[in-house]
Write a protein that holds these residues in place. Structure first.
Motif, mmCIF file in Angstrom:
data_model
loop_
_atom_site.group_PDB
_atom_site.id
_atom_site.type_symbol
_atom_site.label_atom_id
_atom_site.label_comp_id
_atom_site.label_asym_id
_atom_site.label_seq_id
_atom_site.Cartn_x
_atom_site.Cartn_y
_atom_site.Cartn_z
ATOM 1 N N VAL A 30 0.808 -1.164 0.064
ATOM 2 C CA VAL A 30 -0.055 0.130 -0.063
ATOM 3 C C VAL A 30 0.839 1.215 0.039
ATOM 4 C CG1 VAL A 30 -2.061 1.338 1.177
ATOM 5 C CG2 VAL A 30 -2.143 -1.147 0.969
ATOM 6 N N PRO A 31 1.968 1.260 0.921
ATOM 7 C CA PRO A 31 2.921 2.665 0.784
ATOM 8 C C PRO A 31 3.491 2.666 -0.628
ATOM 9 C CG PRO A 31 2.750 1.698 3.118
ATOM 10 C CD PRO A 31 2.009 0.716 2.178
ATOM 11 N N LEU A 32 3.759 1.563 -0.985
ATOM 12 C CA LEU A 32 4.586 1.496 -2.207
ATOM 13 C C LEU A 32 3.661 2.232 -3.251
ATOM 14 C CD1 LEU A 32 6.590 -1.767 -2.222
ATOM 15 C CD2 LEU A 32 7.490 0.587 -1.872
ATOM 16 N N LYS A 48 -6.460 6.413 -5.134
ATOM 17 C CA LYS A 48 -6.872 4.974 -5.427
ATOM 18 C C LYS A 48 -6.180 4.251 -4.295
ATOM 19 C CE LYS A 48 -7.852 5.717 -10.375
ATOM 20 N NZ LYS A 48 -7.284 5.342 -11.642
ATOM 21 N N ALA A 49 -5.164 4.541 -3.641
ATOM 22 C CA ALA A 49 -4.575 3.507 -2.634
ATOM 23 C C ALA A 49 -5.540 3.454 -1.346
ATOM 24 C CB ALA A 49 -3.281 4.151 -2.204
ATOM 25 N N PHE A 50 -6.484 4.471 -1.273
ATOM 26 C CA PHE A 50 -7.606 4.476 -0.058
ATOM 27 C C PHE A 50 -8.616 3.803 -0.350
ATOM 28 C CE2 PHE A 50 -4.866 8.415 0.787
ATOM 29 C CZ PHE A 50 -4.816 8.108 2.019
ATOM 30 N N THR A 51 -9.381 3.257 0.702
ATOM 31 C CA THR A 51 -10.601 2.487 0.476
ATOM 32 C C THR A 51 -11.720 3.759 0.072
ATOM 33 O OG1 THR A 51 -11.266 3.149 2.569
ATOM 34 C CG2 THR A 51 -10.315 0.960 2.293
ATOM 35 N N GLU A 52 -12.786 3.384 -0.618
ATOM 36 C CA GLU A 52 -13.706 4.348 -1.080
ATOM 37 C C GLU A 52 -13.960 5.397 -0.094
ATOM 38 O OE1 GLU A 52 -15.333 6.626 -3.732
ATOM 39 O OE2 GLU A 52 -14.597 4.231 -4.298
ATOM 40 N N ASP A 53 -13.978 4.946 1.260
ATOM 41 C CA ASP A 53 -14.255 5.934 2.333
ATOM 42 C C ASP A 53 -13.131 6.063 3.190
ATOM 43 O OD1 ASP A 53 -14.070 3.355 3.428
ATOM 44 O OD2 ASP A 53 -15.946 3.345 4.850
ATOM 45 N N GLY A 54 -11.852 6.032 2.697
ATOM 46 C CA GLY A 54 -10.778 6.306 3.384
ATOM 47 C C GLY A 54 -10.367 7.789 4.136
ATOM 48 N N ILE A 55 -9.714 7.846 4.899
ATOM 49 C CA ILE A 55 -9.532 9.155 5.642
ATOM 50 C C ILE A 55 -8.067 9.552 5.691
ATOM 51 C CG2 ILE A 55 -9.553 10.292 7.913
ATOM 52 C CD1 ILE A 55 -11.949 8.517 8.661
ATOM 53 N N LEU A 56 -7.804 10.786 5.161
ATOM 54 C CA LEU A 56 -6.405 11.309 5.267
ATOM 55 C C LEU A 56 -6.286 12.473 6.357
ATOM 56 C CD1 LEU A 56 -3.940 11.741 3.732
ATOM 57 C CD2 LEU A 56 -4.981 13.445 2.289
ATOM 58 N N ILE A 57 -5.395 12.537 7.311
ATOM 59 C CA ILE A 57 -5.128 13.230 8.405
ATOM 60 C C ILE A 57 -3.505 13.926 8.163
ATOM 61 C CG2 ILE A 57 -5.119 13.845 10.821
ATOM 62 C CD1 ILE A 57 -7.146 11.306 10.957
ATOM 63 N N LEU A 58 -3.718 15.126 8.030
ATOM 64 C CA LEU A 58 -2.345 15.727 7.976
ATOM 65 C C LEU A 58 -2.135 17.067 8.668
ATOM 66 C CD1 LEU A 58 -1.858 15.659 3.785
ATOM 67 C CD2 LEU A 58 -0.817 14.121 5.351
ATOM 68 N N PRO A 59 -0.685 17.308 9.170
ATOM 69 C CA PRO A 59 -0.597 18.605 10.166
ATOM 70 C C PRO A 59 -1.310 19.789 9.244
ATOM 71 C CG PRO A 59 1.276 17.350 9.731
ATOM 72 C CD PRO A 59 0.482 16.769 8.792
ATOM 73 N N GLY A 60 -1.610 20.671 10.071
ATOM 74 C CA GLY A 60 -2.228 21.874 9.514
ATOM 75 C C GLY A 60 -3.750 21.849 9.191
ATOM 76 N N ASP A 61 -4.263 21.038 10.292
ATOM 77 C CA ASP A 61 -6.055 20.870 10.312
ATOM 78 C C ASP A 61 -6.514 20.199 9.160
ATOM 79 O OD1 ASP A 61 -8.181 20.944 11.594
ATOM 80 O OD2 ASP A 61 -9.007 22.795 11.130
ATOM 81 N N VAL A 129 -3.436 2.671 8.383
ATOM 82 C CA VAL A 129 -4.056 1.606 8.795
ATOM 83 C C VAL A 129 -4.564 1.012 7.375
ATOM 84 C CG1 VAL A 129 -6.461 0.988 9.867
ATOM 85 C CG2 VAL A 129 -5.056 2.785 10.890
ATOM 86 N N VAL A 130 -4.322 -0.306 7.232
ATOM 87 C CA VAL A 130 -4.647 -1.140 6.084
ATOM 88 C C VAL A 130 -5.509 -2.124 6.221
ATOM 89 C CG1 VAL A 130 -2.539 -0.084 4.893
ATOM 90 C CG2 VAL A 130 -2.740 -2.439 5.867
ATOM 91 N N VAL A 131 -6.572 -2.233 5.179
ATOM 92 C CA VAL A 131 -7.586 -3.385 5.203
ATOM 93 C C VAL A 131 -7.580 -4.077 3.785
ATOM 94 C CG1 VAL A 131 -9.175 -2.109 6.966
ATOM 95 C CG2 VAL A 131 -9.407 -1.932 4.564
ATOM 96 N N ASP A 134 -11.853 -6.974 -0.819
ATOM 97 C CA ASP A 134 -12.147 -7.756 -2.188
ATOM 98 C C ASP A 134 -10.535 -8.351 -2.656
ATOM 99 O OD1 ASP A 134 -14.847 -7.171 -2.616
ATOM 100 O OD2 ASP A 134 -14.265 -5.086 -3.073
ATOM 101 N N ASN A 135 -9.802 -8.951 -1.729
ATOM 102 C CA ASN A 135 -8.540 -9.593 -1.955
ATOM 103 C C ASN A 135 -7.502 -8.393 -2.225
ATOM 104 O OD1 ASN A 135 -7.325 -12.088 -1.743
ATOM 105 N ND2 ASN A 135 -7.268 -12.427 -4.033
ATOM 106 N N GLU A 136 -7.686 -7.389 -1.991
ATOM 107 C CA GLU A 136 -6.701 -5.961 -2.055
ATOM 108 C C GLU A 136 -6.586 -5.432 -0.696
ATOM 109 O OE1 GLU A 136 -5.425 -2.793 -5.460
ATOM 110 O OE2 GLU A 136 -7.644 -2.721 -4.536
ATOM 111 N N TRP A 137 -5.093 -5.217 -0.495
ATOM 112 C CA TRP A 137 -4.960 -4.246 0.647
ATOM 113 C C TRP A 137 -5.139 -2.749 0.210
ATOM 114 C CZ3 TRP A 137 -4.654 -5.642 5.565
ATOM 115 C CH2 TRP A 137 -4.220 -6.926 5.731
ATOM 116 N N GLN A 138 -5.885 -1.983 1.007
ATOM 117 C CA GLN A 138 -6.122 -0.646 0.760
ATOM 118 C C GLN A 138 -6.011 0.166 2.127
ATOM 119 O OE1 GLN A 138 -10.304 -1.062 -0.348
ATOM 120 N NE2 GLN A 138 -9.649 -1.254 -2.753
ATOM 121 N N LEU A 139 -5.763 1.458 1.734
ATOM 122 C CA LEU A 139 -5.635 2.427 2.864
ATOM 123 C C LEU A 139 -6.728 2.870 3.335
ATOM 124 C CD1 LEU A 139 -3.406 4.000 4.520
ATOM 125 C CD2 LEU A 139 -3.198 5.449 2.691
#
Length: 155
Positions: A30-32, A48-61, A129-131, A134-139
Protein backbone atom coordinates in the motif's frame (compact mmCIF):
# COMPACT_ATOMS: atom_id res chain seq x y z
CA UNK A 1 3.71 -7.90 -14.50
CA UNK A 2 7.37 -8.56 -15.22
CA UNK A 3 9.86 -9.69 -12.61
CA UNK A 4 11.83 -6.88 -10.99
CA UNK A 5 15.36 -6.21 -12.17
CA UNK A 6 18.16 -6.95 -9.71
CA UNK A 7 18.37 -3.22 -8.81
CA UNK A 8 14.60 -3.02 -8.28
CA UNK A 9 14.70 -6.20 -6.18
CA UNK A 10 17.51 -4.77 -4.05
CA UNK A 11 15.42 -1.61 -3.43
CA UNK A 12 12.40 -3.73 -2.51
CA UNK A 13 14.46 -5.89 -0.16
CA UNK A 14 15.79 -2.73 1.50
CA UNK A 15 12.26 -1.33 1.79
CA UNK A 16 10.76 -4.50 3.31
CA UNK A 17 13.68 -4.94 5.71
CA UNK A 18 12.71 -7.48 8.37
CA UNK A 19 9.13 -7.80 7.04
CA UNK A 20 9.68 -10.73 4.70
CA UNK A 21 6.52 -12.85 4.78
CA UNK A 22 4.23 -12.67 1.77
CA UNK A 23 1.41 -11.37 3.98
CA UNK A 24 3.63 -8.57 5.30
CA UNK A 25 4.77 -7.66 1.79
CA UNK A 26 1.17 -7.56 0.54
CA UNK A 27 0.17 -5.10 3.29
CA UNK A 28 3.34 -3.05 2.76
CA UNK A 29 2.51 -2.73 -0.93
CA UNK A 30 0.00 0.00 0.00
CA UNK A 31 2.68 2.59 0.85
CA UNK A 32 4.57 1.59 -2.31
CA UNK A 33 1.48 2.28 -4.43
CA UNK A 34 1.05 5.68 -2.80
CA UNK A 35 4.73 6.52 -3.34
CA UNK A 36 4.42 5.55 -7.03
CA UNK A 37 1.34 7.74 -7.54
CA UNK A 38 3.02 10.64 -5.72
CA UNK A 39 6.09 10.34 -7.97
CA UNK A 40 3.75 11.16 -10.87
CA UNK A 41 2.11 13.95 -8.85
CA UNK A 42 -1.16 12.10 -9.47
CA UNK A 43 -3.66 13.17 -6.83
CA UNK A 44 -6.37 10.78 -7.92
CA UNK A 45 -3.77 7.99 -8.17
CA UNK A 46 -2.92 8.66 -4.52
CA UNK A 47 -6.63 8.52 -3.69
CA UNK A 48 -6.91 5.08 -5.35
CA UNK A 49 -4.61 3.65 -2.65
CA UNK A 50 -7.40 4.46 -0.16
CA UNK A 51 -10.66 2.66 0.46
CA UNK A 52 -13.68 4.43 -1.00
CA UNK A 53 -14.36 5.87 2.47
CA UNK A 54 -10.68 6.36 3.42
CA UNK A 55 -9.45 9.16 5.65
CA UNK A 56 -6.39 11.40 5.21
CA UNK A 57 -5.16 13.40 8.22
CA UNK A 58 -2.22 15.78 7.88
CA UNK A 59 -0.69 18.54 9.99
CA UNK A 60 -2.27 21.95 9.55
CA UNK A 61 -5.82 20.82 10.30
CA UNK A 62 -6.15 18.73 7.12
CA UNK A 63 -8.91 16.11 7.29
CA UNK A 64 -10.15 14.63 4.02
CA UNK A 65 -12.72 11.86 3.80
CA UNK A 66 -13.29 9.63 0.79
CA UNK A 67 -11.42 9.20 -2.47
CA UNK A 68 -13.04 12.24 -4.10
CA UNK A 69 -11.97 14.66 -1.34
CA UNK A 70 -8.52 13.09 -1.06
CA UNK A 71 -7.98 13.15 -4.82
CA UNK A 72 -9.10 16.78 -5.17
CA UNK A 73 -6.93 17.86 -2.23
CA UNK A 74 -3.85 16.08 -3.57
CA UNK A 75 -4.42 17.33 -7.15
CA UNK A 76 -4.57 20.90 -5.81
CA UNK A 77 -1.44 20.28 -3.73
CA UNK A 78 0.46 19.05 -6.80
CA UNK A 79 -0.59 22.19 -8.65
CA UNK A 80 0.73 24.25 -5.74
CA UNK A 81 3.04 23.53 -2.79
CA UNK A 82 3.74 19.86 -3.66
CA UNK A 83 4.44 20.51 -7.34
CA UNK A 84 7.35 18.35 -8.48
CA UNK A 85 7.81 16.73 -5.08
CA UNK A 86 8.25 13.08 -4.27
CA UNK A 87 7.72 11.10 -1.11
CA UNK A 88 9.62 8.24 0.43
CA UNK A 89 9.55 6.11 3.53
CA UNK A 90 10.35 2.79 5.12
CA UNK A 91 8.30 0.62 7.42
CA UNK A 92 9.53 0.51 11.00
CA UNK A 93 6.63 -1.42 12.52
CA UNK A 94 3.90 -3.69 11.18
CA UNK A 95 1.24 -5.41 13.25
CA UNK A 96 -1.72 -7.45 12.05
CA UNK A 97 -4.83 -6.80 14.12
CA UNK A 98 -6.66 -9.49 12.16
CA UNK A 99 -6.30 -11.30 8.85
CA UNK A 100 -7.76 -8.23 7.12
CA UNK A 101 -6.46 -5.28 9.18
CA UNK A 102 -2.86 -4.16 9.65
CA UNK A 103 -1.25 -1.20 11.39
CA UNK A 104 1.91 0.16 9.78
CA UNK A 105 4.27 2.82 11.04
CA UNK A 106 6.76 4.35 8.62
CA UNK A 107 9.46 6.98 8.80
CA UNK A 108 9.87 9.05 5.68
CA UNK A 109 8.94 12.40 4.27
CA UNK A 110 8.54 14.65 1.29
CA UNK A 111 11.35 14.96 -1.21
CA UNK A 112 11.76 18.49 -2.54
CA UNK A 113 11.92 18.68 -6.35
CA UNK A 114 15.16 17.12 -7.60
CA UNK A 115 16.21 15.90 -4.13
CA UNK A 116 16.96 12.32 -3.11
CA UNK A 117 17.24 12.94 0.65
CA UNK A 118 14.54 14.21 2.99
CA UNK A 119 15.11 17.68 4.46
CA UNK A 120 14.73 17.58 8.28
CA UNK A 121 11.79 19.97 8.07
CA UNK A 122 9.94 17.58 5.72
CA UNK A 123 10.54 14.36 7.72
CA UNK A 124 7.44 12.61 9.04
CA UNK A 125 6.34 9.67 11.14
CA UNK A 126 3.27 8.08 9.57
CA UNK A 127 0.57 5.71 10.72
CA UNK A 128 -1.25 3.61 8.14
CA UNK A 129 -4.34 1.53 8.84
CA UNK A 130 -4.66 -0.87 5.92
CA UNK A 131 -7.54 -3.26 5.29
CA UNK A 132 -7.98 -6.13 2.91
CA UNK A 133 -11.12 -5.74 0.81
CA UNK A 134 -11.98 -7.74 -2.28
CA UNK A 135 -8.62 -9.52 -1.97
CA UNK A 136 -6.66 -6.24 -2.12
CA UNK A 137 -4.97 -4.29 0.66
CA UNK A 138 -6.15 -0.67 0.74
CA UNK A 139 -5.51 2.34 2.94
CA UNK A 140 -8.36 3.04 5.36
CA UNK A 141 -6.68 5.79 7.41
CA UNK A 142 -3.41 7.68 6.96
CA UNK A 143 -2.01 10.22 9.40
CA UNK A 144 1.44 11.75 9.78
CA UNK A 145 3.23 14.13 12.08
CA UNK A 146 6.59 15.89 11.84
CA UNK A 147 9.62 14.08 13.27
CA UNK A 148 13.29 14.75 13.79
CA UNK A 149 14.94 18.13 14.26
CA UNK A 150 12.17 19.88 12.33
CA UNK A 151 9.45 18.60 14.65
CA UNK A 152 8.07 20.76 17.38
CA UNK A 153 5.61 20.03 20.13
CA UNK A 154 2.60 22.31 19.68
CA UNK A 155 0.17 21.85 22.56
Amino acid sequence: MSAPTSDEQARLDDYYGPFTSEKEKEALDVPLRLIAAWSKNDGYGVAKAFTEDGILILPGDVLKKGRDEIGAFMAAAYAGPFKGTGVTGKPVNLRFVSDTVALIRTHGGILAPGETEIDEELAVRSTWVVVKRDNEWQLAVYQNSPRGAGATLRW
